[in-house]
Design a protein around this motif. Structure first.
Motif, PDB file in Angstrom:
ATOM      1  N   GLN A  11       0.832  -1.213   0.000  1.00  0.00           N
ATOM      2  CA  GLN A  11       0.000   0.000   0.000  1.00  0.00           C
ATOM      3  C   GLN A  11       0.867   1.264   0.000  1.00  0.00           C
ATOM      4  OE1 GLN A  11      -3.210   0.354  -0.566  1.00  0.00           O
ATOM      5  NE2 GLN A  11      -3.333  -1.863  -0.779  1.00  0.00           N
ATOM      6  N   GLN A  12       1.927   1.235   0.750  1.00  0.00           N
ATOM      7  CA  GLN A  12       2.847   2.379   0.806  1.00  0.00           C
ATOM      8  C   GLN A  12       3.520   2.573  -0.562  1.00  0.00           C
ATOM      9  OE1 GLN A  12       6.026   1.852   3.591  1.00  0.00           O
ATOM     10  NE2 GLN A  12       6.940   3.848   3.169  1.00  0.00           N
ATOM     11  N   LEU A  13       3.967   1.474  -1.167  1.00  0.00           N
ATOM     12  CA  LEU A  13       4.607   1.560  -2.483  1.00  0.00           C
ATOM     13  C   LEU A  13       3.617   2.046  -3.531  1.00  0.00           C
ATOM     14  CD1 LEU A  13       6.677  -1.759  -2.523  1.00  0.00           C
ATOM     15  CD2 LEU A  13       7.487   0.553  -2.025  1.00  0.00           C
ATOM     16  N   ARG A  14       2.386   1.537  -3.452  1.00  0.00           N
ATOM     17  CA  ARG A  14       1.360   1.936  -4.415  1.00  0.00           C
ATOM     18  C   ARG A  14       1.101   3.432  -4.338  1.00  0.00           C
ATOM     19  NH1 ARG A  14      -3.510   3.047  -5.924  1.00  0.00           N
ATOM     20  NH2 ARG A  14      -4.563   1.894  -7.556  1.00  0.00           N
ATOM     21  N   ALA A  15       1.040   3.965  -3.139  1.00  0.00           N
ATOM     22  CA  ALA A  15       0.804   5.405  -2.962  1.00  0.00           C
ATOM     23  C   ALA A  15       1.936   6.221  -3.591  1.00  0.00           C
ATOM     24  CB  ALA A  15       0.660   5.736  -1.479  1.00  0.00           C
ATOM     25  N   GLN A  16       3.179   5.770  -3.402  1.00  0.00           N
ATOM     26  CA  GLN A  16       4.316   6.477  -3.992  1.00  0.00           C
ATOM     27  C   GLN A  16       4.278   6.404  -5.519  1.00  0.00           C
ATOM     28  OE1 GLN A  16       7.443   4.370  -1.909  1.00  0.00           O
ATOM     29  NE2 GLN A  16       7.897   6.204  -0.680  1.00  0.00           N
ATOM     30  N   MET A  17       3.968   5.231  -6.034  1.00  0.00           N
ATOM     31  CA  MET A  17       3.933   5.058  -7.490  1.00  0.00           C
ATOM     32  C   MET A  17       2.771   5.837  -8.101  1.00  0.00           C
ATOM     33  SD  MET A  17       5.247   1.155  -8.155  1.00  0.00           S
ATOM     34  CE  MET A  17       4.013   0.351  -7.186  1.00  0.00           C
ATOM     35  N   LEU A  18       1.649   5.896  -7.423  1.00  0.00           N
ATOM     36  CA  LEU A  18       0.505   6.662  -7.920  1.00  0.00           C
ATOM     37  C   LEU A  18       0.856   8.141  -7.992  1.00  0.00           C
ATOM     38  CD1 LEU A  18      -2.423   6.692  -8.867  1.00  0.00           C
ATOM     39  CD2 LEU A  18      -3.122   6.882  -6.470  1.00  0.00           C
ATOM     40  N   LYS A  19       1.583   8.645  -7.000  1.00  0.00           N
ATOM     41  CA  LYS A  19       1.999  10.053  -7.028  1.00  0.00           C
ATOM     42  C   LYS A  19       2.889  10.323  -8.234  1.00  0.00           C
ATOM     43  CE  LYS A  19       3.780  13.948  -4.561  1.00  0.00           C
ATOM     44  NZ  LYS A  19       3.691  14.718  -5.744  1.00  0.00           N
ATOM     45  N   VAL A  20       3.829   9.435  -8.500  1.00  0.00           N
ATOM     46  CA  VAL A  20       4.709   9.585  -9.666  1.00  0.00           C
ATOM     47  C   VAL A  20       3.869   9.612 -10.943  1.00  0.00           C
ATOM     48  CG1 VAL A  20       6.463   8.404 -11.069  1.00  0.00           C
ATOM     49  CG2 VAL A  20       6.745   8.546  -8.595  1.00  0.00           C
ATOM     50  N   ALA A  21       2.930   8.691 -11.061  1.00  0.00           N
ATOM     51  CA  ALA A  21       2.099   8.601 -12.266  1.00  0.00           C
ATOM     52  C   ALA A  21       1.189   9.823 -12.401  1.00  0.00           C
ATOM     53  CB  ALA A  21       1.265   7.318 -12.235  1.00  0.00           C
ATOM     54  N   GLN A  22       0.661  10.325 -11.304  1.00  0.00           N
ATOM     55  CA  GLN A  22      -0.198  11.509 -11.370  1.00  0.00           C
ATOM     56  C   GLN A  22       0.601  12.740 -11.763  1.00  0.00           C
ATOM     57  OE1 GLN A  22      -1.905  11.283  -7.433  1.00  0.00           O
ATOM     58  NE2 GLN A  22      -3.833  10.452  -8.230  1.00  0.00           N
ATOM     59  N   ASP A  23       1.851  12.813 -11.351  1.00  0.00           N
ATOM     60  CA  ASP A  23       2.714  13.924 -11.761  1.00  0.00           C
ATOM     61  C   ASP A  23       3.030  13.842 -13.252  1.00  0.00           C
ATOM     62  OD1 ASP A  23       2.740  14.860  -9.169  1.00  0.00           O
ATOM     63  OD2 ASP A  23       4.733  14.060  -8.685  1.00  0.00           O
ATOM     64  N   PHE A  24       3.062  12.635 -13.780  1.00  0.00           N
ATOM     65  CA  PHE A  24       3.408  12.413 -15.184  1.00  0.00           C
ATOM     66  C   PHE A  24       2.214  12.640 -16.106  1.00  0.00           C
ATOM     67  CE2 PHE A  24       4.701  10.074 -18.946  1.00  0.00           C
ATOM     68  CZ  PHE A  24       6.068  10.297 -19.012  1.00  0.00           C
ATOM     69  N   ALA A  31      -3.005   7.420 -14.777  1.00  0.00           N
ATOM     70  CA  ALA A  31      -2.165   7.255 -13.590  1.00  0.00           C
ATOM     71  C   ALA A  31      -2.498   5.951 -12.871  1.00  0.00           C
ATOM     72  CB  ALA A  31      -2.344   8.446 -12.651  1.00  0.00           C
ATOM     73  N   GLU A  32      -3.770   5.635 -12.771  1.00  0.00           N
ATOM     74  CA  GLU A  32      -4.185   4.381 -12.125  1.00  0.00           C
ATOM     75  C   GLU A  32      -3.700   3.168 -12.928  1.00  0.00           C
ATOM     76  OE1 GLU A  32      -5.671   3.615  -9.276  1.00  0.00           O
ATOM     77  OE2 GLU A  32      -6.112   5.640  -8.604  1.00  0.00           O
ATOM     78  N   ASP A  33      -3.845   3.232 -14.257  1.00  0.00           N
ATOM     79  CA  ASP A  33      -3.391   2.130 -15.111  1.00  0.00           C
ATOM     80  C   ASP A  33      -1.897   1.884 -14.948  1.00  0.00           C
ATOM     81  OD1 ASP A  33      -5.948   1.785 -16.070  1.00  0.00           O
ATOM     82  OD2 ASP A  33      -5.572   2.815 -17.986  1.00  0.00           O
ATOM     83  N   ALA A  63       7.801   2.738 -11.589  1.00  0.00           N
ATOM     84  CA  ALA A  63       6.656   3.585 -11.944  1.00  0.00           C
ATOM     85  C   ALA A  63       7.025   4.548 -13.075  1.00  0.00           C
ATOM     86  CB  ALA A  63       6.165   4.359 -10.729  1.00  0.00           C
ATOM     87  N   LYS A  64       8.202   5.141 -12.995  1.00  0.00           N
ATOM     88  CA  LYS A  64       8.642   6.071 -14.053  1.00  0.00           C
ATOM     89  C   LYS A  64       8.774   5.334 -15.383  1.00  0.00           C
ATOM     90  CE  LYS A  64      11.087   9.437 -11.196  1.00  0.00           C
ATOM     91  NZ  LYS A  64      12.395  10.028 -10.854  1.00  0.00           N
ATOM     92  N   ASN A  65       9.371   4.146 -15.347  1.00  0.00           N
ATOM     93  CA  ASN A  65       9.522   3.362 -16.582  1.00  0.00           C
ATOM     94  C   ASN A  65       8.155   2.987 -17.162  1.00  0.00           C
ATOM     95  OD1 ASN A  65      12.296   3.496 -16.464  1.00  0.00           O
ATOM     96  ND2 ASN A  65      12.522   1.521 -15.476  1.00  0.00           N
ATOM     97  N   CYS A  66       7.216   2.633 -16.304  1.00  0.00           N
ATOM     98  CA  CYS A  66       5.865   2.307 -16.764  1.00  0.00           C
ATOM     99  C   CYS A  66       5.183   3.539 -17.363  1.00  0.00           C
ATOM    100  CB  CYS A  66       5.029   1.732 -15.627  1.00  0.00           C
ATOM    101  SG  CYS A  66       5.477   0.043 -15.185  1.00  0.00           S
ATOM    102  N   CYS A  67       5.424   4.707 -16.775  1.00  0.00           N
ATOM    103  CA  CYS A  67       4.862   5.950 -17.315  1.00  0.00           C
ATOM    104  C   CYS A  67       5.370   6.200 -18.735  1.00  0.00           C
ATOM    105  CB  CYS A  67       5.231   7.146 -16.431  1.00  0.00           C
ATOM    106  SG  CYS A  67       4.343   7.251 -14.879  1.00  0.00           S
ATOM    107  N   VAL A  68       6.664   6.043 -18.918  1.00  0.00           N
ATOM    108  CA  VAL A  68       7.250   6.256 -20.239  1.00  0.00           C
ATOM    109  C   VAL A  68       6.694   5.246 -21.238  1.00  0.00           C
ATOM    110  CG1 VAL A  68       9.405   6.174 -21.562  1.00  0.00           C
ATOM    111  CG2 VAL A  68       9.339   7.351 -19.358  1.00  0.00           C
TER     112      VAL A  68
END
Length: 169
Positions: A11-24, A31-33, A63-68
């Motif tokens: 849950q903690q990791l998911r929250a961090q990754m969601l923030k990265v995706a929402q910024d992207f 961002a959810e996907d 998360a960054k790699n998935c965003c790209v």
């Protein structure tokens, strides 16, 4: 790291990754996907992750790699739709045969491209759709220019041979 340890911090990791995706991305859905994709990747390899390693940093990088990757897929879909639209406008509306042939050719090309290895397809599309040079592709992917040239050439040959084979049928 065991799966139960991963579940404990997921849950903690998911929250961090969601923030990265929402910024992207501007889109909450995108961002959810991306976050879901990143979580799946971490889950698949969680047993290979060294527990003493910075797992949060790894999660952010994934998360960054998935965003790209997601962004590139979106851009490729947009390019495909744009190319199809251009083809349709170039062909006169008086010629349904030409329109059908163009759509068939585009469908065939899409099928042939789907048969390439993911890395080959990515490099081929960067060259073909995005018009990037070998040097630009190398800088973006971290692959040596020589390897980029070889992989694009191999992909081009595979596409050509498959299209040639299909055209004879």
């Amino acid at each position: 790291m065991t799966r139960s340890e991963f579940e404990h911090i997921a849950q903690q990791l998911r929250a961090q990754m969601l923030k990265v995706a929402q910024d992207f991305f501007d889109s909450k859905d995108d961002a959810e996907d991306v976050t879901q994709d990143a979580m799946i990747q971490l889950w698949r390899y969680c047993e290979q992750i060294d527990g003493s390693r910075n797992v949060q940093g790894l999660a952010v990088r994934v998360a960054k790699n998935c965003c790209v990757s997601h962004y590139r897929r979106q851009r490729q879909e947009t390019n495909y739709k744009s190319q199809t639209s251009k083809l349709k406008t170039q062909i006169s509306e008086d010629s349904p045969q030409d329109l059908l042939e163009a759509e068939d050719a585009q469908r065939m090309m899409t099928e042939v491209m789907a048969r390439l290895k993911p890395r080959e397809r990515e490099l081929f599309e960067m060259r073909r759709l995005d018009g990037l040079s070998t040097k630009q592709i190398s800088e973006q992917t971290g692959i040596s220019p020589r390897s980029v040239t070889a992989m694009v050439s191999e992909a081009r040959t595979k596409v050509f041979l498959e299209l040639k084979k299909r055209m004879k049928q």
